[in-house]
Design a protein around this motif. Structure first.
Motif, PDB file in Angstrom:
ATOM      1  N   TYR A 140       0.834  -1.198   0.000  1.00  0.00           N
ATOM      2  CA  TYR A 140       0.000   0.000   0.000  1.00  0.00           C
ATOM      3  C   TYR A 140       0.868   1.248   0.000  1.00  0.00           C
ATOM      4  CZ  TYR A 140       1.248   0.496   4.917  1.00  0.00           C
ATOM      5  OH  TYR A 140       1.960   0.662   6.076  1.00  0.00           O
ATOM      6  N   CYS A 141       0.242   2.361  -0.312  1.00  0.00           N
ATOM      7  CA  CYS A 141       0.866   3.673  -0.151  1.00  0.00           C
ATOM      8  C   CYS A 141      -0.248   4.645   0.200  1.00  0.00           C
ATOM      9  CB  CYS A 141       1.577   4.112  -1.424  1.00  0.00           C
ATOM     10  SG  CYS A 141       2.437   5.681  -1.231  1.00  0.00           S
ATOM     11  N   GLU A 142      -0.115   5.241   1.353  1.00  0.00           N
ATOM     12  CA  GLU A 142      -1.155   6.126   1.870  1.00  0.00           C
ATOM     13  C   GLU A 142      -2.499   5.395   1.818  1.00  0.00           C
ATOM     14  OE1 GLU A 142      -0.432   9.729  -0.347  1.00  0.00           O
ATOM     15  OE2 GLU A 142       1.312  10.189   0.895  1.00  0.00           O
ATOM     16  N   LYS A 143      -3.501   5.926   1.106  1.00  0.00           N
ATOM     17  CA  LYS A 143      -4.822   5.289   1.152  1.00  0.00           C
ATOM     18  C   LYS A 143      -5.031   4.255   0.053  1.00  0.00           C
ATOM     19  CE  LYS A 143      -7.160   8.916   3.648  1.00  0.00           C
ATOM     20  NZ  LYS A 143      -8.070  10.063   3.610  1.00  0.00           N
ATOM     21  N   THR A 144      -4.018   4.051  -0.795  1.00  0.00           N
ATOM     22  CA  THR A 144      -4.182   3.134  -1.928  1.00  0.00           C
ATOM     23  C   THR A 144      -3.596   1.768  -1.606  1.00  0.00           C
ATOM     24  OG1 THR A 144      -4.036   4.995  -3.445  1.00  0.00           O
ATOM     25  CG2 THR A 144      -3.702   2.796  -4.385  1.00  0.00           C
ATOM     26  N   THR A 145      -4.397   0.731  -1.786  1.00  0.00           N
ATOM     27  CA  THR A 145      -3.914  -0.647  -1.662  1.00  0.00           C
ATOM     28  C   THR A 145      -3.644  -1.183  -3.065  1.00  0.00           C
ATOM     29  OG1 THR A 145      -5.152  -1.056   0.373  1.00  0.00           O
ATOM     30  CG2 THR A 145      -4.520  -2.983  -0.922  1.00  0.00           C
ATOM     31  N   TYR A 146      -2.415  -1.664  -3.282  1.00  0.00           N
ATOM     32  CA  TYR A 146      -2.051  -2.206  -4.593  1.00  0.00           C
ATOM     33  C   TYR A 146      -2.273  -3.717  -4.661  1.00  0.00           C
ATOM     34  CZ  TYR A 146      -0.256   2.396  -5.329  1.00  0.00           C
ATOM     35  OH  TYR A 146      -0.192   3.761  -5.456  1.00  0.00           O
ATOM     36  N   ALA A 147      -1.968  -4.415  -3.575  1.00  0.00           N
ATOM     37  CA  ALA A 147      -2.140  -5.872  -3.578  1.00  0.00           C
ATOM     38  C   ALA A 147      -2.357  -6.347  -2.151  1.00  0.00           C
ATOM     39  CB  ALA A 147      -0.919  -6.556  -4.180  1.00  0.00           C
ATOM     40  N   VAL A 148      -3.176  -7.392  -2.049  1.00  0.00           N
ATOM     41  CA  VAL A 148      -3.461  -8.019  -0.754  1.00  0.00           C
ATOM     42  C   VAL A 148      -3.032  -9.472  -0.848  1.00  0.00           C
ATOM     43  CG1 VAL A 148      -5.309  -8.698   0.835  1.00  0.00           C
ATOM     44  CG2 VAL A 148      -5.402  -6.474  -0.307  1.00  0.00           C
ATOM     45  N   GLY A 149      -2.330  -9.950   0.169  1.00  0.00           N
ATOM     46  CA  GLY A 149      -1.816 -11.316   0.122  1.00  0.00           C
ATOM     47  C   GLY A 149      -2.224 -12.143   1.330  1.00  0.00           C
ATOM     48  N   GLU A 150      -2.466 -13.440   1.050  1.00  0.00           N
ATOM     49  CA  GLU A 150      -2.679 -14.412   2.119  1.00  0.00           C
ATOM     50  C   GLU A 150      -1.696 -15.545   1.876  1.00  0.00           C
ATOM     51  OE1 GLU A 150      -7.460 -13.581   2.741  1.00  0.00           O
ATOM     52  OE2 GLU A 150      -6.746 -15.616   2.306  1.00  0.00           O
ATOM     53  N   CYS A 151      -0.881 -15.811   2.856  1.00  0.00           N
ATOM     54  CA  CYS A 151       0.268 -16.691   2.660  1.00  0.00           C
ATOM     55  C   CYS A 151       0.218 -17.820   3.691  1.00  0.00           C
ATOM     56  CB  CYS A 151       1.530 -15.844   2.851  1.00  0.00           C
ATOM     57  SG  CYS A 151       3.065 -16.681   2.576  1.00  0.00           S
ATOM     58  N   LEU A 152       0.027 -19.049   3.190  1.00  0.00           N
ATOM     59  CA  LEU A 152       0.052 -20.211   4.080  1.00  0.00           C
ATOM     60  C   LEU A 152       1.477 -20.750   4.121  1.00  0.00           C
ATOM     61  CD1 LEU A 152      -1.346 -22.391   5.812  1.00  0.00           C
ATOM     62  CD2 LEU A 152      -1.644 -23.708   3.692  1.00  0.00           C
ATOM     63  N   CYS A 153       2.086 -20.637   5.271  1.00  0.00           N
ATOM     64  CA  CYS A 153       3.460 -21.114   5.457  1.00  0.00           C
ATOM     65  C   CYS A 153       3.418 -22.450   6.197  1.00  0.00           C
ATOM     66  CB  CYS A 153       4.259 -20.111   6.283  1.00  0.00           C
ATOM     67  SG  CYS A 153       4.302 -18.454   5.576  1.00  0.00           S
ATOM     68  N   ILE A 154       4.330 -23.332   5.802  1.00  0.00           N
ATOM     69  CA  ILE A 154       4.399 -24.659   6.424  1.00  0.00           C
ATOM     70  C   ILE A 154       5.758 -24.788   7.105  1.00  0.00           C
ATOM     71  CG2 ILE A 154       4.230 -27.147   6.051  1.00  0.00           C
ATOM     72  CD1 ILE A 154       1.673 -25.672   5.199  1.00  0.00           C
ATOM     73  N   THR A 155       5.745 -25.147   8.372  1.00  0.00           N
ATOM     74  CA  THR A 155       7.030 -25.262   9.078  1.00  0.00           C
ATOM     75  C   THR A 155       7.808 -26.460   8.558  1.00  0.00           C
ATOM     76  OG1 THR A 155       6.029 -26.542  10.871  1.00  0.00           O
ATOM     77  CG2 THR A 155       6.184 -24.153  11.179  1.00  0.00           C
ATOM     78  N   ILE A 156       9.108 -26.293   8.545  1.00  0.00           N
ATOM     79  CA  ILE A 156      10.036 -27.350   8.146  1.00  0.00           C
ATOM     80  C   ILE A 156      11.099 -27.480   9.236  1.00  0.00           C
ATOM     81  CG2 ILE A 156       9.693 -27.143   5.659  1.00  0.00           C
ATOM     82  CD1 ILE A 156      12.081 -25.275   5.578  1.00  0.00           C
ATOM     83  N   GLN A 157      11.835 -28.576   9.182  1.00  0.00           N
ATOM     84  CA  GLN A 157      12.879 -28.785  10.180  1.00  0.00           C
ATOM     85  C   GLN A 157      14.050 -27.840   9.906  1.00  0.00           C
ATOM     86  OE1 GLN A 157      13.014 -30.747  12.903  1.00  0.00           O
ATOM     87  NE2 GLN A 157      10.860 -31.238  12.512  1.00  0.00           N
ATOM     88  N   PRO A 158      14.428 -26.987  10.883  1.00  0.00           N
ATOM     89  CA  PRO A 158      15.549 -26.062  10.647  1.00  0.00           C
ATOM     90  C   PRO A 158      16.825 -26.788  10.236  1.00  0.00           C
ATOM     91  CG  PRO A 158      14.420 -25.527  12.694  1.00  0.00           C
ATOM     92  CD  PRO A 158      13.820 -26.805  12.199  1.00  0.00           C
ATOM     93  N   LYS A 159      17.003 -28.016  10.700  1.00  0.00           N
ATOM     94  CA  LYS A 159      18.248 -28.731  10.368  1.00  0.00           C
ATOM     95  C   LYS A 159      18.322 -29.063   8.869  1.00  0.00           C
ATOM     96  CE  LYS A 159      16.577 -33.310  11.947  1.00  0.00           C
ATOM     97  NZ  LYS A 159      15.803 -33.711  10.839  1.00  0.00           N
ATOM     98  N   ASN A 160      17.169 -28.994   8.190  1.00  0.00           N
ATOM     99  CA  ASN A 160      17.171 -29.257   6.750  1.00  0.00           C
ATOM    100  C   ASN A 160      17.492 -28.019   5.924  1.00  0.00           C
ATOM    101  OD1 ASN A 160      16.440 -31.873   7.283  1.00  0.00           O
ATOM    102  ND2 ASN A 160      14.242 -31.472   7.087  1.00  0.00           N
ATOM    103  N   ILE A 161      17.738 -26.899   6.612  1.00  0.00           N
ATOM    104  CA  ILE A 161      17.971 -25.644   5.904  1.00  0.00           C
ATOM    105  C   ILE A 161      19.424 -25.253   6.062  1.00  0.00           C
ATOM    106  CG2 ILE A 161      17.297 -23.243   5.686  1.00  0.00           C
ATOM    107  CD1 ILE A 161      14.771 -24.004   7.202  1.00  0.00           C
ATOM    108  N   ASN A 162      20.020 -24.923   4.953  1.00  0.00           N
ATOM    109  CA  ASN A 162      21.415 -24.503   4.966  1.00  0.00           C
ATOM    110  C   ASN A 162      21.468 -22.986   4.841  1.00  0.00           C
ATOM    111  OD1 ASN A 162      24.165 -24.329   4.768  1.00  0.00           O
ATOM    112  ND2 ASN A 162      24.224 -24.929   2.602  1.00  0.00           N
ATOM    113  N   ILE A 163      21.531 -22.296   5.997  1.00  0.00           N
ATOM    114  CA  ILE A 163      21.564 -20.836   5.960  1.00  0.00           C
ATOM    115  C   ILE A 163      22.986 -20.369   5.679  1.00  0.00           C
ATOM    116  CG2 ILE A 163      21.247 -18.734   7.307  1.00  0.00           C
ATOM    117  CD1 ILE A 163      18.940 -20.070   8.703  1.00  0.00           C
ATOM    118  N   ARG A 164      23.154 -19.512   4.677  1.00  0.00           N
ATOM    119  CA  ARG A 164      24.499 -19.024   4.336  1.00  0.00           C
ATOM    120  C   ARG A 164      24.453 -17.532   4.053  1.00  0.00           C
ATOM    121  NH1 ARG A 164      23.550 -19.158  -1.194  1.00  0.00           N
ATOM    122  NH2 ARG A 164      22.030 -20.690  -1.774  1.00  0.00           N
TER     123      ARG A 164
END
Ligand code: 3IX
Length: 164
Positions: A140-164
């Motif tokens: 959004y910007c001021e009173k204008t909405t450009y896009a609305v999102g709904e995001c379903l996130c699924i948890t995963i095991q942190p050990k399976n993620i390689n953060i770099r």
């Protein structure tokens, strides 16, 4: 002068400062350098992004949509807006303490977003049931909405993620 840029703010550094009471959030320090698709090129002509936490610890972003996000003439591509919603809402779940990937993303495009514009993104983790974390948000910007999102996130095991 290049006609495309004659009347634009592109040559000026976009103002990505947060609003009052927003605290800068260092996404790269938090999730590593893999998060590059949207926010990884702070001098580029696609997106420029600054992340913040507001006073209620919700993740916010200031995003500049540069000329390389173009879809309809002079305006952002829907996929560019969807990519921003994907990254910011997914990161909101991480910032809230969940190790996730995005399982499902719904984006409604409400208004055409002019290129070279700096907009805000707000997020809210609305529910956490088992492995399913629901995050809502909007561009959004001021009173204008450009896009609305709904995001379903699924948890995963942190050990399976390689953060770099
Ligand atoms: C870059 C992403 C992060 C990668 C990690 C890397 C580094 C981490 C560090 C930092 C990352 C930080 C920030 C990232 C933030 C944003 C990045 C942008 C977000 C993305 O761009 S991220 C990439 C796109 N994303 C994918 O690439 C996902 C591909 N996919 C899968 O990896 C699997 O599909 C998975 C894991 C989702 C599930 O697989 P699974 O086998 O573990 O679990 P399962 O299928 O059993 O689902 C368990 C329960 O969730 C329900 N469920 C699952 N999927 C659903 C759906 N789509 N709709 C409705 N319900 C769904 C089931 O119905 C069941 O529900 P119930 O328990 O009730 O039956």
């Amino acid at each position: 002068m290049d006609k495309t840029h004659a009347n634009s703010t592109c040559s000026n550094r976009p103002d990505l400062r947060g609003e009052i009471n927003w605290i800068p959030f260092d996404a790269a320090a938090f999730v590593g350098s893999s998060l590059r698709f949207v926010s990884g090129d702070p001098e580029g002509n696609r997106f420029r992004v600054s992340y913040y936490l507001d006073s209620t610890q919700h993740l916010k972003a200031k995003v500049w949509f540069g000329p390389e996000t173009e879809g309809p003439p002079g305006h952002a591509h829907g996929g560019a807006m969807a990519a921003v919603v994907d990254e910011v809402l997914g990161l909101a779940a991480w910032a809230a303490g969940y190790s996730i990937v995005v399982g499902n993303l719904s984006v409604s495009f409400r208004n055409m977003l002019p290129l070279h514009k700096v907009v805000s993104v707000e997020t809210k983790v609305v529910s956490a049931e088992g492995r399913k974390i629901m995050v809502h948000g909007r561009i959004y910007c001021e009173k204008t909405t450009y896009a609305v999102g709904e995001c379903l996130c699924i948890t995963i095991q942190p050990k399976n993620i390689n953060i770099r």
